[in-house]
Write a protein that holds these residues in place. Sequence first.
Motif, mmCIF file in Angstrom:
data_model
loop_
_atom_site.group_PDB
_atom_site.id
_atom_site.type_symbol
_atom_site.label_atom_id
_atom_site.label_comp_id
_atom_site.label_asym_id
_atom_site.label_seq_id
_atom_site.Cartn_x
_atom_site.Cartn_y
_atom_site.Cartn_z
ATOM 1 N N CYS A 165 0.865 -1.177 0.000
ATOM 2 C CA CYS A 165 0.000 0.000 0.000
ATOM 3 C C CYS A 165 0.906 1.232 0.000
ATOM 4 O O CYS A 165 1.859 1.303 0.768
ATOM 5 C CB CYS A 165 -0.895 0.002 1.236
ATOM 6 S SG CYS A 165 -1.928 1.480 1.357
ATOM 7 N N ASP A 167 -0.425 4.407 0.259
ATOM 8 C CA ASP A 167 -1.169 5.542 0.822
ATOM 9 C C ASP A 167 -0.444 6.120 2.042
ATOM 10 O O ASP A 167 0.279 5.413 2.755
ATOM 11 C CB ASP A 167 -2.570 5.108 1.241
ATOM 12 C CG ASP A 167 -3.451 4.793 0.033
ATOM 13 O OD1 ASP A 167 -2.993 5.026 -1.104
ATOM 14 O OD2 ASP A 167 -4.568 4.303 0.240
ATOM 15 N N ASP A 185 -6.408 5.495 5.760
ATOM 16 C CA ASP A 185 -7.867 5.519 5.833
ATOM 17 C C ASP A 185 -8.488 4.314 5.120
ATOM 18 O O ASP A 185 -9.480 3.755 5.582
ATOM 19 C CB ASP A 185 -8.416 6.811 5.200
ATOM 20 C CG ASP A 185 -8.265 8.008 6.137
ATOM 21 O OD1 ASP A 185 -8.352 7.810 7.363
ATOM 22 O OD2 ASP A 185 -8.056 9.123 5.633
ATOM 23 N N THR A 186 -7.906 3.911 3.996
ATOM 24 C CA THR A 186 -8.463 2.799 3.214
ATOM 25 C C THR A 186 -8.444 1.493 3.985
ATOM 26 O O THR A 186 -9.388 0.703 3.920
ATOM 27 C CB THR A 186 -7.668 2.639 1.901
ATOM 28 O OG1 THR A 186 -7.703 3.870 1.192
ATOM 29 C CG2 THR A 186 -8.234 1.525 1.041
ATOM 30 N N HIS A 187 -7.352 1.250 4.733
ATOM 31 C CA HIS A 187 -7.210 -0.037 5.416
ATOM 32 C C HIS A 187 -7.665 -0.021 6.872
ATOM 33 O O HIS A 187 -7.653 -1.054 7.532
ATOM 34 C CB HIS A 187 -5.754 -0.532 5.313
ATOM 35 C CG HIS A 187 -5.404 -0.971 3.935
ATOM 36 N ND1 HIS A 187 -4.625 -0.218 3.098
ATOM 37 C CD2 HIS A 187 -5.763 -2.076 3.232
ATOM 38 C CE1 HIS A 187 -4.496 -0.843 1.945
ATOM 39 N NE2 HIS A 187 -5.185 -1.957 1.991
#
Length: 198
Positions: A165, A167, A185-187
């Motif tokens: 990732c 991000d 935020d995504t994970h």
Amino acid sequence: MTSQELLEDVVAICWPMPHFAEDEQTPPASPSAALDDASRSRTAFARRMEAAAADRGPDHDPLLAALEELVVAKRAADEQIRLLLAYGRAYVTPRPHTLETLGQAAGLTPSGVSRAFGAKEIHAVGDLTGRRPAAAEIGDHDPGLFPGAESRGRCTWGGSKKNPCTDDPKYVVSDKSGTKWACCDTHLPGYLRSRPRA
């Protein structure tokens, strides 16, 4: 002692031919397979040593080369043991293996198991398997909490070694072993789902 005698002795020590007692009730195929395996290992090592001798000349020593090979294999095995111990303690669910059972299997004391691995190994297992251990707590991201550069600059809770990732991290999350990870935020939802229910 000639170099050929030295090579033959090293081969005999490192890859002894299996011995089967006459009265042993071993299926006929087993001795044949064991002899074939030993013969292949001996031949492969002898060929490597002959090739090395051709490259390096008369100074090549098969005894020293065999020791170097074994040290490399031992280091690799030790690393795999540390990774498996980390996996058994941090990743196996619903209950991790105990220090005692892992110690018995690895020939270590329980305290030896707990000292055998740390955050580096836990992160490495996550990269290799694509899994993450059970979650425990969450806080705001602070680069100063991480010794390695990866978690300072990107999310390490999500992704894997092959597909990391990229991000920006917003949170610092901890697994049940206390190892800290950076999380974006995504994970974050995945992290929250992995937390034990109260």
